[in-house]
Design a protein around this motif. Structure first.
Motif, PDB file in Angstrom:
ATOM      1  N   PRO A  76       0.829  -1.222   0.000  1.00  0.00           N
ATOM      2  CA  PRO A  76       0.000   0.000   0.000  1.00  0.00           C
ATOM      3  C   PRO A  76       0.854   1.258   0.000  1.00  0.00           C
ATOM      4  CG  PRO A  76       0.034  -0.989   2.198  1.00  0.00           C
ATOM      5  CD  PRO A  76       0.844  -1.886   1.309  1.00  0.00           C
ATOM      6  N   SER A  77       0.533   2.216  -0.873  1.00  0.00           N
ATOM      7  CA  SER A  77       1.357   3.424  -0.915  1.00  0.00           C
ATOM      8  C   SER A  77       0.522   4.698  -0.976  1.00  0.00           C
ATOM      9  CB  SER A  77       2.311   3.359  -2.115  1.00  0.00           C
ATOM     10  OG  SER A  77       1.594   3.033  -3.274  1.00  0.00           O
ATOM     11  N   ILE A  78      -0.793   4.548  -0.992  1.00  0.00           N
ATOM     12  CA  ILE A  78      -1.657   5.729  -1.151  1.00  0.00           C
ATOM     13  C   ILE A  78      -1.583   6.701   0.041  1.00  0.00           C
ATOM     14  CG2 ILE A  78      -4.091   6.454  -1.350  1.00  0.00           C
ATOM     15  CD1 ILE A  78      -3.011   5.515  -4.017  1.00  0.00           C
ATOM     16  N   PRO A  79      -1.764   6.242   1.298  1.00  0.00           N
ATOM     17  CA  PRO A  79      -1.736   7.217   2.409  1.00  0.00           C
ATOM     18  C   PRO A  79      -0.426   7.998   2.456  1.00  0.00           C
ATOM     19  CG  PRO A  79      -2.551   5.110   3.186  1.00  0.00           C
ATOM     20  CD  PRO A  79      -2.026   4.878   1.797  1.00  0.00           C
ATOM     21  N   LYS A  80       0.689   7.326   2.157  1.00  0.00           N
ATOM     22  CA  LYS A  80       1.991   8.000   2.203  1.00  0.00           C
ATOM     23  C   LYS A  80       2.049   9.127   1.168  1.00  0.00           C
ATOM     24  CE  LYS A  80       6.932   7.081   2.360  1.00  0.00           C
ATOM     25  NZ  LYS A  80       7.421   7.918   1.276  1.00  0.00           N
ATOM     26  N   ALA A  81       1.561   8.855  -0.044  1.00  0.00           N
ATOM     27  CA  ALA A  81       1.597   9.869  -1.101  1.00  0.00           C
ATOM     28  C   ALA A  81       0.788  11.105  -0.707  1.00  0.00           C
ATOM     29  CB  ALA A  81       1.064   9.273  -2.407  1.00  0.00           C
ATOM     30  N   PHE A  82      -0.273  10.892   0.083  1.00  0.00           N
ATOM     31  CA  PHE A  82      -1.128  12.001   0.513  1.00  0.00           C
ATOM     32  C   PHE A  82      -0.712  12.557   1.876  1.00  0.00           C
ATOM     33  CE2 PHE A  82      -3.665  10.179  -2.819  1.00  0.00           C
ATOM     34  CZ  PHE A  82      -4.368  11.253  -3.345  1.00  0.00           C
ATOM     35  N   GLY A  83       0.331  11.988   2.458  1.00  0.00           N
ATOM     36  CA  GLY A  83       0.806  12.461   3.762  1.00  0.00           C
ATOM     37  C   GLY A  83      -0.185  12.213   4.887  1.00  0.00           C
ATOM     38  N   VAL A  84      -0.981  11.151   4.742  1.00  0.00           N
ATOM     39  CA  VAL A  84      -1.994  10.842   5.756  1.00  0.00           C
ATOM     40  C   VAL A  84      -1.464   9.748   6.681  1.00  0.00           C
ATOM     41  CG1 VAL A  84      -4.323   9.920   6.136  1.00  0.00           C
ATOM     42  CG2 VAL A  84      -3.908  11.512   4.262  1.00  0.00           C
ATOM     43  N   THR A  85      -1.443  10.043   7.977  1.00  0.00           N
ATOM     44  CA  THR A  85      -0.941   9.038   8.925  1.00  0.00           C
ATOM     45  C   THR A  85      -2.049   8.570   9.885  1.00  0.00           C
ATOM     46  OG1 THR A  85      -0.229  10.853  10.340  1.00  0.00           O
ATOM     47  CG2 THR A  85       1.459   9.852   8.931  1.00  0.00           C
ATOM     48  N   ALA A  86      -3.228   9.179   9.784  1.00  0.00           N
ATOM     49  CA  ALA A  86      -4.332   8.812  10.688  1.00  0.00           C
ATOM     50  C   ALA A  86      -4.736   7.367  10.449  1.00  0.00           C
ATOM     51  CB  ALA A  86      -5.522   9.728  10.432  1.00  0.00           C
ATOM     52  N   ARG A  87      -5.315   6.765  11.458  1.00  0.00           N
ATOM     53  CA  ARG A  87      -5.789   5.393  11.339  1.00  0.00           C
ATOM     54  C   ARG A  87      -7.310   5.391  11.168  1.00  0.00           C
ATOM     55  NH1 ARG A  87      -1.274   4.835  10.175  1.00  0.00           N
ATOM     56  NH2 ARG A  87       0.203   3.301  10.951  1.00  0.00           N
ATOM     57  N   ALA A  88      -7.825   4.404  10.415  1.00  0.00           N
ATOM     58  CA  ALA A  88      -9.272   4.311  10.174  1.00  0.00           C
ATOM     59  C   ALA A  88      -9.991   4.015  11.479  1.00  0.00           C
ATOM     60  CB  ALA A  88      -9.541   3.203   9.168  1.00  0.00           C
ATOM     61  N   GLU A  89     -11.105   4.703  11.703  1.00  0.00           N
ATOM     62  CA  GLU A  89     -11.860   4.477  12.943  1.00  0.00           C
ATOM     63  C   GLU A  89     -13.030   3.538  12.686  1.00  0.00           C
ATOM     64  OE1 GLU A  89     -12.937   8.007  15.045  1.00  0.00           O
ATOM     65  OE2 GLU A  89     -10.897   8.794  14.885  1.00  0.00           O
ATOM     66  N   GLY A  90     -13.277   2.688  13.667  1.00  0.00           N
ATOM     67  CA  GLY A  90     -14.344   1.697  13.526  1.00  0.00           C
ATOM     68  C   GLY A  90     -15.699   2.261  13.929  1.00  0.00           C
ATOM     69  N   ALA A  91     -16.756   1.714  13.346  1.00  0.00           N
ATOM     70  CA  ALA A  91     -18.123   2.009  13.764  1.00  0.00           C
ATOM     71  C   ALA A  91     -18.735   0.677  14.175  1.00  0.00           C
ATOM     72  CB  ALA A  91     -18.889   2.622  12.609  1.00  0.00           C
ATOM     73  N   GLU A  92     -20.006   0.686  14.554  1.00  0.00           N
ATOM     74  CA  GLU A  92     -20.628  -0.551  15.021  1.00  0.00           C
ATOM     75  C   GLU A  92     -20.618  -1.636  13.938  1.00  0.00           C
ATOM     76  OE1 GLU A  92     -24.907  -1.217  16.675  1.00  0.00           O
ATOM     77  OE2 GLU A  92     -23.900   0.430  17.761  1.00  0.00           O
ATOM     78  N   ASP A  93     -20.902  -1.232  12.701  1.00  0.00           N
ATOM     79  CA  ASP A  93     -21.027  -2.226  11.636  1.00  0.00           C
ATOM     80  C   ASP A  93     -20.110  -1.926  10.449  1.00  0.00           C
ATOM     81  OD1 ASP A  93     -22.246   0.057  10.838  1.00  0.00           O
ATOM     82  OD2 ASP A  93     -23.959  -0.937   9.892  1.00  0.00           O
ATOM     83  N   GLY A  94     -18.966  -1.337  10.724  1.00  0.00           N
ATOM     84  CA  GLY A  94     -18.047  -1.057   9.625  1.00  0.00           C
ATOM     85  C   GLY A  94     -16.936  -0.147  10.092  1.00  0.00           C
ATOM     86  N   PHE A  95     -16.287   0.511   9.156  1.00  0.00           N
ATOM     87  CA  PHE A  95     -15.266   1.481   9.560  1.00  0.00           C
ATOM     88  C   PHE A  95     -15.198   2.637   8.569  1.00  0.00           C
ATOM     89  CE2 PHE A  95     -13.443  -2.182   7.565  1.00  0.00           C
ATOM     90  CZ  PHE A  95     -12.360  -1.788   6.806  1.00  0.00           C
ATOM     91  N   TYR A  96     -14.662   3.747   9.054  1.00  0.00           N
ATOM     92  CA  TYR A  96     -14.630   4.968   8.258  1.00  0.00           C
ATOM     93  C   TYR A  96     -13.287   5.130   7.562  1.00  0.00           C
ATOM     94  CZ  TYR A  96     -18.778   6.227  10.940  1.00  0.00           C
ATOM     95  OH  TYR A  96     -20.027   6.224  11.495  1.00  0.00           O
ATOM     96  N   PRO A  97     -13.309   5.701   6.339  1.00  0.00           N
ATOM     97  CA  PRO A  97     -12.029   5.986   5.680  1.00  0.00           C
ATOM     98  C   PRO A  97     -11.345   7.162   6.364  1.00  0.00           C
ATOM     99  CG  PRO A  97     -13.864   6.788   4.347  1.00  0.00           C
ATOM    100  CD  PRO A  97     -14.470   6.107   5.528  1.00  0.00           C
ATOM    101  N   VAL A  98     -10.071   7.361   6.081  1.00  0.00           N
ATOM    102  CA  VAL A  98      -9.366   8.554   6.551  1.00  0.00           C
ATOM    103  C   VAL A  98      -9.481   9.613   5.443  1.00  0.00           C
ATOM    104  CG1 VAL A  98      -7.802   7.330   8.084  1.00  0.00           C
ATOM    105  CG2 VAL A  98      -7.158   7.626   5.698  1.00  0.00           C
ATOM    106  N   THR A  99      -9.144  10.856   5.761  1.00  0.00           N
ATOM    107  CA  THR A  99      -9.369  11.939   4.793  1.00  0.00           C
ATOM    108  C   THR A  99      -8.081  12.720   4.547  1.00  0.00           C
ATOM    109  OG1 THR A  99     -11.605  12.100   5.664  1.00  0.00           O
ATOM    110  CG2 THR A  99     -10.884  13.904   4.273  1.00  0.00           C
ATOM    111  N   SER A 100      -7.831  13.043   3.272  1.00  0.00           N
ATOM    112  CA  SER A 100      -6.626  13.810   2.915  1.00  0.00           C
ATOM    113  C   SER A 100      -6.868  15.304   3.141  1.00  0.00           C
ATOM    114  CB  SER A 100      -6.283  13.576   1.440  1.00  0.00           C
ATOM    115  OG  SER A 100      -7.137  14.356   0.625  1.00  0.00           O
ATOM    116  N   LYS A 101      -5.806  16.082   2.935  1.00  0.00           N
ATOM    117  CA  LYS A 101      -5.901  17.545   3.164  1.00  0.00           C
ATOM    118  C   LYS A 101      -7.001  18.182   2.319  1.00  0.00           C
ATOM    119  CE  LYS A 101      -1.029  17.837   3.043  1.00  0.00           C
ATOM    120  NZ  LYS A 101      -0.559  16.682   2.759  1.00  0.00           N
ATOM    121  N   SER A 102      -7.108  17.732   1.050  1.00  0.00           N
ATOM    122  CA  SER A 102      -8.109  18.361   0.168  1.00  0.00           C
ATOM    123  C   SER A 102      -9.485  17.718   0.291  1.00  0.00           C
ATOM    124  CB  SER A 102      -7.640  18.305  -1.285  1.00  0.00           C
ATOM    125  OG  SER A 102      -7.698  16.976  -1.757  1.00  0.00           O
TER     126      SER A 102
END
Ligand code: ADP
Length: 278
Positions: A76-102
Motif C-alpha cells: 500500500p502506498s496511497i496514504p503515504k503519497a497524501f501524507g496521511v498518517t491517521a488510522r481508520a476508525e471503527g463504527a458498530e457495523d463497519g469502519f470509516y475511511p481517513v481523509t486527505s488535506k483536500s
C-alpha cells in the motif's frame, strides 16, 4: 475441484459447478457511489498508485466527492503519497475511511496497521477478502467517484475485485519498457471477459524532458501509446514524463500539489463512463 470451498466469490476457476449468479457484492449501506473506476497494471512499480492519486486529485479539484480504495494490500502506498498518517476508525457495523488535506477519502491497509512498515504476509484468499471488505464494510458516505488502486497483474486478487465490485471501467497503466503489447492484450481480455470497459491507457515514465535543452528523450524506448490506441480501439491514451519532482512530491506526502493536466483526456473519458447502481 478437489479443494473447492463452495465460495465462488473468492475463486477464479470457471468450473462446471460455478453458480451462474452475479458475484457483485453491495457496498455498506452507508455508501452511495456513482462511479467506480479501477486503475490496473501488468506489474508493480509502473506508477499505478501515482496515476490513481493524480486522477483523484483532478476529480477533487473539480469539486467532486472522491474516494480511493487502495486494493494493493501487500504494497500500500496511497496514504503515504497524501501524507496521511491517521488510522481508520471503527463504527458498530463497519469502519470509516481517513481523509486527505483536500478532502479525498482513503482506505488502505496502512490505515489499519499499527505501524506503516508492518508486513502483510497473508495468503491470496485472505488478501482478496480484506480487499472486498474495503468495499463492503467501509462507510464511504456519498461519493461521485471511487478509484480503486488495483494489485498488479491478472491473478486471483484482481480477478476477485473485478468480479465482486461493480466497475464503471478500468484505466490501464504501463511504461514503455514493459511488455506493453502483452499487458494491454491481457488487460483488454480480462476486461472483456468481465464486461468492464477499458476507458484509457496511461503510458507513465514515457519520456524525460532534458532540463538544459527541453528536448524529449524516450529513455525506455519509443512510445507505444498511439500505436496501441489504434490497434486496440482505445478511447484515449495519455503520456506522463519521468519527473524527479514527482518522486519528491510523493515521498513528501504532497501528491495533491502535482500537475494533473496530462490526464485531462482520460479523466473526461472517466466522466463519460457508465454510472453504477449503488
Ligand atoms: P505502482 O503503484 O505501479 O507500484 P507507484 O505509483 O508506487 O507504482 O510508483 C513507483 C515509484 O515511482 C514511486 O516512488 C513513485 O513516486 C515513482 N514514480 C511514479 N511515476 C513517476 C514519474 N512519472 N516520474 C518520476 N517518478 C515516478
Amino acid at each position: 475441484m478437489a479443494n473447492c470451498t463452495h465460495d465462488c466469490s473468492t475463486c477464479g476457476e470457471s468450473c462446471g459447478s460455478r453458480k451462474n449468479t452475479s458475484l457483485i457484492k453491495p457496498p455498506h449501506r452507508g455508501t452511495k457511489v456513482k462511479r467506480v473506476v479501477a486503475v490496473a497494471s501488468g506489474k508493480g512499480g509502473v506508477g499505478k498508485s501515482y496515476v490513481t492519486s493524480l486522477l483523484a486529485v483532478r476529480a477533487r479539484a473539480m469539486g467532486l466527492k472522491v474516494g480511493i480504495l487502495d486494493a494493493d494490500i501487500t504494497g500500500p502506498s496511497i496514504p503515504k503519497a497524501f501524507g496521511v498518517t491517521a488510522r481508520a476508525e471503527g463504527a458498530e457495523d463497519g469502519f470509516y475511511p481517513v481523509t486527505s488535506k483536500s478532502g479525498i477519502k482513503l482506505i488502505s491497509m496502512n490505515a489499519l496497521l499499527e505501524h506503516d512498515d508492518d508486513p502483510v504476509v497473508w495468503r491470496g484468499s485472505l488478501i482478496a477478502g480484506a480487499t472486498l471488505q474495503f468495499w463492503t464494510d467501509v462507510i464511504w458516505d456519498e461519493l461521485d467517484i471511487l478509484f480503486i488502486d488495483m494489485p498488479p497483474g491478472t491473478g486471483d486478487v484482481p480477478l476477485t475485485v473485478f468480479q465482486s465490485i461493480p466497475l464503471s471501467g478500468v484505466v490501464v497503466v504501463t511504461t514503455p519498457q514493459d511488455l506493453v503489447e502483452l499487458i494491454v492484450k491481457k488487460a483488454m481480455g480480462m476486461a472483456k471477459m468481465l464486461d468492464v470497459p477499458v476507458l484509457g491507457l496511461v503510458e507513465n515514465m514515457s519520456y524525460l524532458v532534458c532540463p538544459d535543452c527541453g528536448k524529449e528523450i524516450e529513455v525506455f524506448g519509443k512510445s507505444k501509446a498511439e500505436a496501441l490506441k489504434t490497434a486496440y480501439h482505445l478511447p484515449c491514451v495519455a503520456r506522463i514524463p519521468i519527473d524527479p519532482a514527482v518522486t519528491e512530491l510523493v515521498n513528501a506526502g504532497h501528491v495533491e500539489e502535482a500537475d494533473t493536466d496530462a490526464l485531462a483526456e482520460v479523466f473526461a473519458e472517466i466522466m463519460r463512463a457508465r454510472t453504477i447502481r449503488f
